[in-house]
Design a protein around this motif. Structure first.
Motif, mmCIF file in Angstrom:
data_model
loop_
_atom_site.group_PDB
_atom_site.id
_atom_site.type_symbol
_atom_site.label_atom_id
_atom_site.label_comp_id
_atom_site.label_asym_id
_atom_site.label_seq_id
_atom_site.Cartn_x
_atom_site.Cartn_y
_atom_site.Cartn_z
ATOM 1 N N TRP A 1 14.354 4.124 -6.144
ATOM 2 C CA TRP A 1 13.265 4.049 -7.115
ATOM 3 C C TRP A 1 12.209 3.083 -6.598
ATOM 4 C CZ3 TRP A 1 18.021 1.937 -7.581
ATOM 5 C CH2 TRP A 1 18.125 0.572 -7.829
ATOM 6 N N GLU A 2 10.989 3.232 -7.127
ATOM 7 C CA GLU A 2 9.903 2.351 -6.733
ATOM 8 C C GLU A 2 10.061 1.001 -7.420
ATOM 9 O OE1 GLU A 2 6.342 4.483 -7.705
ATOM 10 O OE2 GLU A 2 6.561 5.838 -5.995
ATOM 11 N N HIS A 3 9.844 -0.060 -6.681
ATOM 12 C CA HIS A 3 9.881 -1.405 -7.248
ATOM 13 C C HIS A 3 8.747 -1.518 -8.258
ATOM 14 C CE1 HIS A 3 9.733 -5.746 -7.604
ATOM 15 N NE2 HIS A 3 10.853 -5.832 -6.883
ATOM 16 N N GLU A 4 9.029 -2.075 -9.418
ATOM 17 C CA GLU A 4 8.041 -2.131 -10.493
ATOM 18 C C GLU A 4 6.870 -3.059 -10.203
ATOM 19 O OE1 GLU A 4 10.112 -3.146 -14.068
ATOM 20 O OE2 GLU A 4 11.292 -1.305 -14.053
ATOM 21 N N GLU A 5 7.091 -4.089 -9.395
ATOM 22 C CA GLU A 5 6.059 -5.097 -9.186
ATOM 23 C C GLU A 5 5.486 -5.127 -7.774
ATOM 24 O OE1 GLU A 5 7.497 -8.916 -10.479
ATOM 25 O OE2 GLU A 5 8.541 -7.999 -12.171
ATOM 26 N N ALA A 6 6.121 -4.452 -6.830
ATOM 27 C CA ALA A 6 5.672 -4.508 -5.427
ATOM 28 C C ALA A 6 5.235 -3.119 -4.968
ATOM 29 C CB ALA A 6 6.790 -5.034 -4.533
ATOM 30 N N ASP A 7 4.021 -3.026 -4.471
ATOM 31 C CA ASP A 7 3.460 -1.742 -4.045
ATOM 32 C C ASP A 7 4.091 -1.196 -2.773
ATOM 33 O OD1 ASP A 7 1.725 -1.854 -6.187
ATOM 34 O OD2 ASP A 7 0.075 -2.687 -5.017
ATOM 35 N N LYS A 8 4.716 -2.032 -1.971
ATOM 36 C CA LYS A 8 5.259 -1.585 -0.680
ATOM 37 C C LYS A 8 6.769 -1.416 -0.673
ATOM 38 C CE LYS A 8 1.541 -3.565 2.005
ATOM 39 N NZ LYS A 8 1.163 -4.372 3.155
ATOM 40 N N LEU A 9 7.446 -1.728 -1.779
ATOM 41 C CA LEU A 9 8.914 -1.738 -1.765
ATOM 42 C C LEU A 9 9.541 -0.591 -2.537
ATOM 43 C CD1 LEU A 9 9.749 -5.514 -2.362
ATOM 44 C CD2 LEU A 9 9.715 -4.274 -0.196
ATOM 45 N N PHE A 10 10.621 -0.054 -1.980
ATOM 46 C CA PHE A 10 11.562 0.786 -2.704
ATOM 47 C C PHE A 10 12.798 -0.057 -2.982
ATOM 48 C CE2 PHE A 10 9.811 4.697 -0.489
ATOM 49 C CZ PHE A 10 9.313 5.280 -1.640
#
Length: 85
Positions: free
Chosen positions: A15-24
């Motif tokens: 899932w996509e990290h809620e607060e970081a644009d570059k992290l899964f």
């Protein structure tokens, strides 16, 4: 290199990290009792739906760290060639 514990794992959830644009955020099965939660900076290279079921190399003997609040228990290893594919 002999001190590195590198294992093959399968991404079971991503899932996509809620607060970081570059992290899964991923759960990766590396043959332990429960899957490891690992954050990786792969969002600019993959879509979240393409990650589940993929086999990856995981560096497992790292100290756990929080990446933008997410506890990560390893590192996904990646490689690319000159044209970034």
């Amino acid at each position: 290199i002999a001190r590195l514990d590198i294992r093959v794992g399968v991404i079971t959830k991503a899932w996509e990290h809620e607060e970081a644009d570059k992290l899964f955020c991923e759960e990766i099965d590396i043959g332990e009792e429960s899957p490891r939660q690992i954050a990786s900076g792969l969002r600019e290279h993959y879509k979240v739906e393409d990650l589940v079921g993929q086999r990856v190399l995981v560096l497992t003997n790292l100290k756990s760290r929080k990446l933008v609040g997410f506890p990560s228990h390893g590192m996904v290893l990646c490689a690319s060639n000159d044209d970034k594919t």
